[in-house]
Design an enzyme around this catalytic site. Structure first.
Site, PDB file in Angstrom:
ATOM      1  N   GLY A  20       0.831  -1.192   0.000  1.00 57.93           N
ATOM      2  CA  GLY A  20       0.000   0.000   0.000  1.00 57.93           C
ATOM      3  C   GLY A  20       0.866   1.242   0.000  1.00 57.93           C
ATOM      4  CG  HIS A  56       2.501   2.972  12.641  1.00 54.42           C
ATOM      5  ND1 HIS A  56       2.969   4.259  12.758  1.00 54.42           N
ATOM      6  CD2 HIS A  56       2.036   2.856  11.379  1.00 54.42           C
ATOM      7  CE1 HIS A  56       2.784   4.900  11.614  1.00 54.42           C
ATOM      8  NE2 HIS A  56       2.224   4.056  10.756  1.00 54.42           N
ATOM      9  CD  GLU A 109      -2.561   8.843  13.826  1.00 53.35           C
ATOM     10  OE1 GLU A 109      -1.773   8.370  12.996  1.00 53.35           O
ATOM     11  OE2 GLU A 109      -3.327   8.119  14.503  1.00 53.35           O
TER      12      GLU A 109
END
Length: 322
Positions: free
Chosen positions: A19, A101, A189
């Site tokens: 991706g 992550h 975020e």
């Protein structure tokens, strides 16, 4: 750094997923002289893309079997099932698992054998296309690295080598932990760079329109001009931005800004951070994912229907560079 970088030349490296990040990192690594395999499900639409780019593509399980180091460039909540079925059965002692992550490791969504190296290399240069563009421009990508398990005693060197391979120079590599990266990333975020900014723009747009300002001007004032300001902040921090704006703007910034984003907002931010650190957010997100993402989809649809979206769509068709 060159000596560390050479470690990857003797490793069989595989990236699982192609991706945004997997695509960019695979290309950067190849340009750095490192051969990588791509592991994808048989029906993945990304297989043709990866093959056209000249990569050797195979199933996830086959890639794991052939690799010494595997990078899990997969969505956080898809990792546990893929790990259990296609990765874990084929791991051998001394392998290195590289995460982009810290989420699944920090919240213990997978069980890791002690005979593995477990590291994280997390580019902080934005989405995959930005990581690729920065590399092609010859610029360094700020990257956080962490070691969770160090079976071979070379985990840090391998993480440094990968960071260097994707385009990070020595001074732009930040040592951290899986916990610190996860918590800071989720908080940013939610409270600042995505959730905080999105809500601030929407509320500002609503306030102007409800106060009699045209939607077009409200859109430009609250959304488009934000980029100009954040570019200045990016280049030279908040003080540098203030040095570039008018005295009127500066005075409003200094006197009104703290009354909007005040101590009550900071308290809400603190509650948000505690929710992340306690694992409550992770539990809620996992529950939402496992029950079909109904609320998630509903909220996305509501956001897409906000008046600022229709205004922006019209303006982008009419005006140059808006």
């Amino acid at each position: 750094m060159k000596k560390t970088f050479s470690l990857l030349h003797s490793k069989r490296c595989a990236i699982l997923g192609f991706g945004s990040q997997g695509h960019a990192q695979a290309l950067n690594l190849r340009d750095s002289g490192i051969k990588v395999l791509i592991g994808l499900p048989p029906k993945s639409k990304s297989r043709k893309t990866a093959q056209k780019k000249g990569f050797e593509v195979m199933s996830t399980a086959e890639a794991v079997k052939k690799a010494d180091l595997i990078c899990l460039a997969l969505p956080d909540l898809k990792i546990p099932e893929i790990f259990k079925k296609e990765i874990e059965p084929h791991l051998h002692p001394g392998m290195t698992l590289l995460f982009l992550h810290g989420f699944v490791v920090h919240y213990r969504l997978i069980k890791l054998r002690p005979d593995l190296n477990v590291v994280m290399v997390s580019p902080k240069g934005g989405p995959g296309p930005n990581v690729r563009a920065t590399f092609l421009a010859g610029k360094s990508i700020p990257t956080a690295i962490a070691v969770h398990q160090n079976f071979s005693k070379k985990s840090k060197q391998l993480a440094l080598a990968w960071a260097h391979g994707i385009g990070s120079k020595k001074n732009d590599i930040i040592a951290t932990t899986f916990a610190e990266e996860t918590e800071s990333n989720l908080f940013a975020e939610q409270a600042v760079i995505c959730g905080g900014v999105s809500a601030l723009i929407q509320r500002g747009f609503e306030t102007l329109v409800e106060g009699g300002i045209s939607p077009k001007l409200a859109y430009i004032s609250t959304l488009r001009e934000l980029k100009l300001t954040t570019d200045l902040i990016y280049q030279s921090s908040i003080s540098g931005m203030r040095a570039a704006i008018s005295e009127t703007a500066k005075y409003g910034d200094l006197t009104v800004g703290p009354t909007i984003i005040d101590e009550s907002v900071k308290k809400k931010m603190q509650r948000t951070l505690k929710k992340i650190q306690s694992g409550q957010f992770a539990k809620e997100w996992i529950q939402e994912y496992q029950t079909g993402l109904k609320n998630y989809q509903k909220l996305l649809q509501q956001g897409a229907k906000h008046p600022i979206e229709a205004t922006g769509k019209r303006l982008r068709k009419l005006l140059h560079n808006v």
